[in-house]
Design a protein around this motif. Structure first.
Motif, PDB file in Angstrom:
ATOM      1  N   ASN A   1       5.882   0.969  -0.282  1.00 14.50           N
ATOM      2  CA  ASN A   1       5.043   0.268   0.681  1.00 14.50           C
ATOM      3  C   ASN A   1       3.583   0.549   0.361  1.00 14.50           C
ATOM      4  O   ASN A   1       3.236   1.653  -0.040  1.00 14.50           O
ATOM      5  CB  ASN A   1       5.394   0.747   2.092  1.00 14.50           C
ATOM      6  N   ILE A   2       2.724  -0.428   0.529  1.00 13.29           N
ATOM      7  CA  ILE A   2       1.306  -0.290   0.195  1.00 13.29           C
ATOM      8  C   ILE A   2       0.650   0.852   0.966  1.00 13.29           C
ATOM      9  O   ILE A   2      -0.173   1.589   0.409  1.00 13.29           O
ATOM     10  CB  ILE A   2       0.535  -1.628   0.411  1.00 13.29           C
ATOM     11  N   VAL A   3       1.017   1.039   2.219  1.00 17.85           N
ATOM     12  CA  VAL A   3       0.437   2.115   3.022  1.00 17.85           C
ATOM     13  C   VAL A   3       0.808   3.467   2.403  1.00 17.85           C
ATOM     14  O   VAL A   3      -0.042   4.336   2.217  1.00 17.85           O
ATOM     15  CB  VAL A   3       0.895   2.023   4.495  1.00 17.85           C
ATOM     16  N   GLU A   4       2.086   3.646   2.041  1.00 20.32           N
ATOM     17  CA  GLU A   4       2.545   4.881   1.411  1.00 20.32           C
ATOM     18  C   GLU A   4       1.832   5.114   0.079  1.00 20.32           C
ATOM     19  O   GLU A   4       1.460   6.237  -0.248  1.00 20.32           O
ATOM     20  CB  GLU A   4       4.050   4.833   1.178  1.00 20.32           C
ATOM     21  N   THR A   5       1.642   4.055  -0.685  1.00 18.14           N
ATOM     22  CA  THR A   5       0.975   4.160  -1.982  1.00 18.14           C
ATOM     23  C   THR A   5      -0.464   4.612  -1.811  1.00 18.14           C
ATOM     24  O   THR A   5      -0.938   5.495  -2.535  1.00 18.14           O
ATOM     25  CB  THR A   5       1.026   2.811  -2.721  1.00 18.14           C
ATOM     26  N   LEU A   6      -1.169   4.032  -0.865  1.00 14.19           N
ATOM     27  CA  LEU A   6      -2.569   4.407  -0.635  1.00 14.19           C
ATOM     28  C   LEU A   6      -2.705   5.870  -0.227  1.00 14.19           C
ATOM     29  O   LEU A   6      -3.601   6.570  -0.694  1.00 14.19           O
ATOM     30  CB  LEU A   6      -3.194   3.492   0.420  1.00 14.19           C
ATOM     31  N   VAL A   7      -1.795   6.346   0.611  1.00 18.60           N
ATOM     32  CA  VAL A   7      -1.856   7.736   1.079  1.00 18.60           C
ATOM     33  C   VAL A   7      -1.432   8.691  -0.042  1.00 18.60           C
ATOM     34  O   VAL A   7      -2.099   9.700  -0.292  1.00 18.60           O
ATOM     35  CB  VAL A   7      -0.987   7.937   2.335  1.00 18.60           C
ATOM     36  N   SER A   8      -0.349   8.379  -0.751  1.00 17.33           N
ATOM     37  CA  SER A   8       0.169   9.302  -1.773  1.00 17.33           C
ATOM     38  C   SER A   8      -0.774   9.466  -2.958  1.00 17.33           C
ATOM     39  O   SER A   8      -0.766  10.496  -3.619  1.00 17.33           O
ATOM     40  CB  SER A   8       1.551   8.835  -2.262  1.00 17.33           C
ATOM     41  N   THR A   9      -1.593   8.474  -3.235  1.00 16.22           N
ATOM     42  CA  THR A   9      -2.546   8.579  -4.339  1.00 16.22           C
ATOM     43  C   THR A   9      -3.868   9.205  -3.902  1.00 16.22           C
ATOM     44  O   THR A   9      -4.747   9.419  -4.722  1.00 16.22           O
ATOM     45  CB  THR A   9      -2.836   7.203  -4.961  1.00 16.22           C
ATOM     46  N   GLY A  10      -4.001   9.479  -2.607  1.00 15.45           N
ATOM     47  CA  GLY A  10      -5.236  10.062  -2.102  1.00 15.45           C
ATOM     48  C   GLY A  10      -6.347   9.047  -1.892  1.00 15.45           C
ATOM     49  O   GLY A  10      -7.496   9.398  -1.659  1.00 15.45           O
ATOM     50  N   PHE A  11      -5.995   7.775  -1.991  1.00 15.58           N
ATOM     51  CA  PHE A  11      -6.955   6.699  -1.784  1.00 15.58           C
ATOM     52  C   PHE A  11      -7.496   6.712  -0.359  1.00 15.58           C
ATOM     53  O   PHE A  11      -8.645   6.398  -0.118  1.00 15.58           O
ATOM     54  CB  PHE A  11      -6.254   5.379  -2.065  1.00 15.58           C
ATOM     55  N   VAL A  12      -6.614   7.041   0.593  1.00 18.75           N
ATOM     56  CA  VAL A  12      -6.978   7.153   2.006  1.00 18.75           C
ATOM     57  C   VAL A  12      -6.366   8.435   2.550  1.00 18.75           C
ATOM     58  O   VAL A  12      -5.445   8.991   1.959  1.00 18.75           O
ATOM     59  CB  VAL A  12      -6.505   5.939   2.842  1.00 18.75           C
TER      60      VAL A  12
END
Length: 90
Positions: free
Chosen positions: A34-45
């Protein structure tokens, strides 16, 4: 490679060696999440809430297209936050 980040070239136009080179310079993520999970796991947000707010505000795009919080990442896509922050999905 620069044309993908700052020009009008699409990531699908790059060959595998160019994609690998790009992945060495910007964060990368796996497809199918999921895009939300991806953003959080990469440290983007910093949080799921921040990711959702940015998506709803139109600050997150995938291959130049605005998305919704239910988007699932696909291989060979470029996620962009704001003006100059990127994640490549490999």
């Amino acid at each position: 490679v620069t044309a993908v980040l700052f020009g009008d070239k699409r990531i699908s136009d790059l060959d595998e060696s160019e994609k690998e080179m790009l992945a060495n310079y910007i964060p990368s993520a796996s497809s199918g999440a999921n895009i939300v999970e991806t953003l959080v796991s990469t440290g983007f947000v910093g949080s799921n809430g921040e990711a959702r707010r940015l998506i709803q505000a139109g600050a997150i795009s995938v291959n130049g297209e605005k998305i919704d919080p239910g988007y699932t990442t696909e291989i060979n896509t470029l996620i962009k936050k704001g003006k100059n922050s990127y994640i490549i999905v490999v």
